[in-house]
Design a protein around this motif. Structure first.
Motif, mmCIF file in Angstrom:
data_model
loop_
_atom_site.group_PDB
_atom_site.id
_atom_site.type_symbol
_atom_site.label_atom_id
_atom_site.label_comp_id
_atom_site.label_asym_id
_atom_site.label_seq_id
_atom_site.Cartn_x
_atom_site.Cartn_y
_atom_site.Cartn_z
ATOM 1 N N ILE A 145 -47.430 74.888 47.575
ATOM 2 C CA ILE A 145 -47.556 74.980 49.035
ATOM 3 C C ILE A 145 -48.582 73.962 49.542
ATOM 4 C CG2 ILE A 145 -48.325 76.496 50.919
ATOM 5 C CD1 ILE A 145 -47.025 78.834 49.321
ATOM 6 N N VAL A 146 -49.713 73.893 48.855
ATOM 7 C CA VAL A 146 -50.769 72.951 49.283
ATOM 8 C C VAL A 146 -50.253 71.519 49.196
ATOM 9 C CG1 VAL A 146 -53.007 71.991 48.573
ATOM 10 C CG2 VAL A 146 -52.725 74.467 48.769
ATOM 11 N N ASP A 147 -49.564 71.207 48.120
ATOM 12 C CA ASP A 147 -49.010 69.857 47.951
ATOM 13 C C ASP A 147 -48.039 69.549 49.088
ATOM 14 O OD1 ASP A 147 -48.658 67.433 46.394
ATOM 15 O OD2 ASP A 147 -46.663 68.178 45.859
ATOM 16 N N GLY A 148 -47.148 70.490 49.375
ATOM 17 C CA GLY A 148 -46.150 70.268 50.425
ATOM 18 C C GLY A 148 -46.789 70.098 51.795
ATOM 19 N N LEU A 149 -47.788 70.916 52.080
ATOM 20 C CA LEU A 149 -48.422 70.821 53.400
ATOM 21 C C LEU A 149 -49.178 69.492 53.553
ATOM 22 C CD1 LEU A 149 -49.739 74.468 53.947
ATOM 23 C CD2 LEU A 149 -47.840 73.350 55.122
ATOM 24 N N ASN A 150 -49.908 69.112 52.507
ATOM 25 C CA ASN A 150 -50.640 67.838 52.596
ATOM 26 C C ASN A 150 -49.676 66.664 52.760
ATOM 27 O OD1 ASN A 150 -53.211 68.890 52.415
ATOM 28 N ND2 ASN A 150 -53.268 68.783 50.190
ATOM 29 N N LEU A 151 -48.585 66.715 52.022
ATOM 30 C CA LEU A 151 -47.614 65.617 52.104
ATOM 31 C C LEU A 151 -46.923 65.602 53.469
ATOM 32 C CD1 LEU A 151 -46.163 66.046 48.546
ATOM 33 C CD2 LEU A 151 -47.342 64.010 49.354
ATOM 34 N N GLY A 349 -52.616 51.814 46.696
ATOM 35 C CA GLY A 349 -51.477 52.088 45.835
ATOM 36 C C GLY A 349 -50.374 52.771 46.616
ATOM 37 N N SER A 350 -49.447 53.371 45.880
ATOM 38 C CA SER A 350 -48.303 54.004 46.544
ATOM 39 C C SER A 350 -48.386 55.525 46.513
ATOM 40 C CB SER A 350 -46.994 53.581 45.878
ATOM 41 O OG SER A 350 -46.891 54.172 44.592
ATOM 42 N N ALA A 351 -49.231 56.091 45.654
ATOM 43 C CA ALA A 351 -49.287 57.556 45.569
ATOM 44 C C ALA A 351 -49.679 58.129 46.924
ATOM 45 C CB ALA A 351 -50.305 57.986 44.518
ATOM 46 N N ASN A 352 -49.075 59.248 47.277
ATOM 47 C CA ASN A 352 -49.441 59.941 48.507
ATOM 48 C C ASN A 352 -50.706 60.762 48.281
ATOM 49 O OD1 ASN A 352 -47.261 59.339 50.415
ATOM 50 N ND2 ASN A 352 -45.941 60.421 48.971
ATOM 51 N N ASN A 353 -51.549 60.842 49.300
ATOM 52 C CA ASN A 353 -52.727 61.717 49.275
ATOM 53 C C ASN A 353 -53.601 61.501 48.046
ATOM 54 O OD1 ASN A 353 -51.631 62.789 51.573
ATOM 55 N ND2 ASN A 353 -50.773 64.581 50.548
ATOM 56 N N VAL A 354 -54.045 60.265 47.844
ATOM 57 C CA VAL A 354 -54.887 59.946 46.693
ATOM 58 C C VAL A 354 -56.209 60.710 46.757
ATOM 59 C CG1 VAL A 354 -56.280 58.068 45.748
ATOM 60 C CG2 VAL A 354 -53.835 57.738 46.163
ATOM 61 N N LEU A 355 -56.743 60.856 47.957
ATOM 62 C CA LEU A 355 -58.000 61.595 48.097
ATOM 63 C C LEU A 355 -57.708 63.098 48.113
ATOM 64 C CD1 LEU A 355 -59.856 59.428 50.784
ATOM 65 C CD2 LEU A 355 -59.803 59.177 48.294
ATOM 66 N N ALA A 356 -58.530 63.855 47.399
ATOM 67 C CA ALA A 356 -58.312 65.304 47.311
ATOM 68 C C ALA A 356 -58.859 65.969 48.570
ATOM 69 C CB ALA A 356 -58.996 65.853 46.063
ATOM 70 N N ALA A 357 -58.049 66.030 49.620
ATOM 71 C CA ALA A 357 -58.493 66.593 50.899
ATOM 72 C C ALA A 357 -57.389 67.469 51.467
ATOM 73 C CB ALA A 357 -58.810 65.463 51.873
ATOM 74 N N HIS A 358 -57.788 68.475 52.260
ATOM 75 C CA HIS A 358 -56.792 69.360 52.878
ATOM 76 C C HIS A 358 -56.683 69.149 54.371
ATOM 77 C CE1 HIS A 358 -57.547 72.149 49.283
ATOM 78 N NE2 HIS A 358 -56.548 71.323 49.059
ATOM 79 N N SER A 359 -57.496 68.281 54.888
ATOM 80 C CA SER A 359 -57.453 68.045 56.326
ATOM 81 C C SER A 359 -57.838 66.594 56.575
ATOM 82 C CB SER A 359 -58.424 68.974 57.051
ATOM 83 O OG SER A 359 -59.754 68.605 56.729
ATOM 84 N N GLN A 360 -57.521 66.171 57.768
ATOM 85 C CA GLN A 360 -57.867 64.829 58.214
ATOM 86 C C GLN A 360 -59.388 64.611 58.111
ATOM 87 O OE1 GLN A 360 -55.777 64.116 61.836
ATOM 88 N NE2 GLN A 360 -57.461 62.958 62.703
#
Ligand code: PHE
Length: 452
Positions: A145-151, A349-360
């Motif tokens: 769920i966290v992964d999906g929401l961040n993405l 790079g190309s990876a999504n959400n490289v920084l471990a954050a849950h909000s802007q």
């Protein structure tokens, strides 16, 4: 003991096929709903043949309102899970999540919606765009769920930066591996996709063939197949990232040529591999590569025997110094803890959400810490966006999709767009991440920021 799959448990126990939570970030209002909408006798392979998304698929459908769903969470001992999900939606200013479940396959399809504002009057069936990725059942549900929401949040900004009229979402499918010949399971996914009003493209855990099978049998709300007019989206994505790396190098070193620069690539997958190819062919720069799959590294070495390629163990990537670090695998790899030991001039790079954050806000704070260490970084949705741009070109034009128009679009956004982002951030004395958010959030949260 903490439940690892609390939503699955609740849905199966209460015989729910659909569960949805919606959140209005303006008022903070949260609304839960649930229903029982299909019987277990249904043959999903017949989706679009004998039934469509409008059909009634249960002998006795049942619908439940907010108060009843809250009681269900309570009697299942899952209050904490409900609250955690609500907190996540608030922190990320998300619209909500739709869960669809087929217990006979043990598949939960989650449509994580961040925003629809850019798409509400686009005149298409889909009003949001976002990839579809799979998480194995061994992954705890909350992680999915966290992964999906961040993405999903990243997709809203990505679509804004790409200047396409679609809101942002991300679909996460919690399931064991699904074979591309399994028409029952694929029919179920296609049905859920069509009910969700987004167009998608295969992301991690799904092959490009997913789009081909969907097109042939079920739905046009997917792009990026092998048989599609533009092919898989990893190749254009890699080109956009390549242009962005060159723009970053020009900004940092005053020279876009990378010949002398050591580039570390984490992950040689659908984007990492074509990125490595571009760097070898066009720049001849020394590469350090890492992948959990040893075979793909051997393939790169065989494809380019003259190239200067060394490999590092996936466990030590962040301890490996390089001029440029291109993360092209999982997200969430850089938190406060890692920042002090990173030895790079540039992280692009190309990876999504490289920084471990849950909000802007958390993301902007981490980006600042990288800047304090003199590492040039910008939130990756500014430049890892050519996949959805290719998806858009295909979704809008079908067989008439035009590669030339796509690549011109990529050059504008990932070349000039990135140069402008770095330049303007410097002029204002803020990080490129903060500048990018400031620029796009005006459109995503129009009531939050004073109009200018
Ligand atoms: N999966 C792509 C990404 O993460 C986005 C995408 C969406 C691609 C829709 C194609 C179609 O950027």
């Amino acid at each position: 003991m903490e439940k690892t799959h609390p939503i699955r448990e609740l849905m199966d126990k209460e015989s729910l096929t659909c569960l949805s939570v919606s959140h209005d970030w303006r008022s903070g209002r949260i609304c839960w709903r649930a229903s029982y909408e299909w019987d277990d006798s249904i043959s999903w392979a017949d989706y679009q043949k004998t039934f469509t998304i409008e059909s009634c698929l249960a002998a006795s459908p049942r619908y439940f309102g907010h108060a009843t769903v809250l009681e269900m969470f309570g009697s299942n001992g899952s209050e904490d899970v409900r609250k955690e999900i609500e907190e996540l939606l608030k922190a990320g200013r998300h619209q909500g999540i739709d869960f669809f479940r087929e217990p006979s396959f043990d598949i939960t399809f989650m449509n994580n919606m961040h925003s629809n504002i850019l798409g509400i009057r686009n005149g298409m069936h889909a009003i949001r765009a976002g990839g579809i990725r799979r998480h194995p059942l061994a992954d705890p549900e909350m992680e999915v769920i966290v992964d999906g929401l961040n993405l999903a949040r990243a997709m809203s900004f990505k679509n804004g930066a790409a200047e396409i009229p679609f809101g942002g979402c991300k679909c996460t499918v919690h399931s064991d591996e699904i074979s591309m010949g399994d028409m029952e399971r694929l029919g179920f996914l296609a049905y859920c996709l069509d009910r969700s009003r987004f167009f998608t493209g295969p992301d991690m855990g799904f092959p490009p063939e997913l789009a081909d099978v969907f097109h042939e049998h079920f739905t046009a709300n997917i792009t990026g197949g092998k048989k599609g007019p533009l092919g898989p989206t990893g190749t254009p994505t890699a080109y956009g990232v390549y242009l962005a790396i060159k723009a970053a190098a020009e900004f940092r070193y005053g020279d876009p040529h990378l010949r002398e620069k050591k580039v570390l690539i984490q992950g040689l997958g659908a984007v990492g591999y074509p990125l490595a190819e571009l760097l070898i062919k066009k720049e001849r720069c020394p590469l350090i590569v890492s992948d959990v799959d040893e075979a793909v590294i051997q393939r790169l070495k065989q494809d380019f025997p003259e190239a200067d390629v060394t490999e590092v163990d996936p466990g030590v990537v962040l301890d490996t110094p390089a001029d440029i670090f291109a993360p092209c695998a999982m997200g969430g790899i850089i938190s406060d803890e890692e920042i002090p030991r990173l030895k790079y001039d540039i992280i692009f790079g190309s990876a999504n959400n490289v920084l471990a954050a849950h909000s802007q806000e958390e993301e902007i704070a981490l980006a600042k810490r990288l800047a304090e260490r003199d590492i040039l970084y910008q939130v990756e949705w500014v430049h890892n966006i050519a996949g959805v741009m290719a998806g858009y070109e295909e979704y809008m034009h079908g067989e008439e999709a035009d590669r030339g128009r796509l690549y011109a679009h990529i050059e504008r956004v990932c070349g000039e767009g990135v140069r402008e982002n770095l330049r303007e951030a410097e002029r204002l004395g803020i990080t490129p991440t903060e500048y990018a958010y400031r620029k796009i959030e005006k459109r995503i949260y129009p009531d939050l920021t004073p109009s200018s």
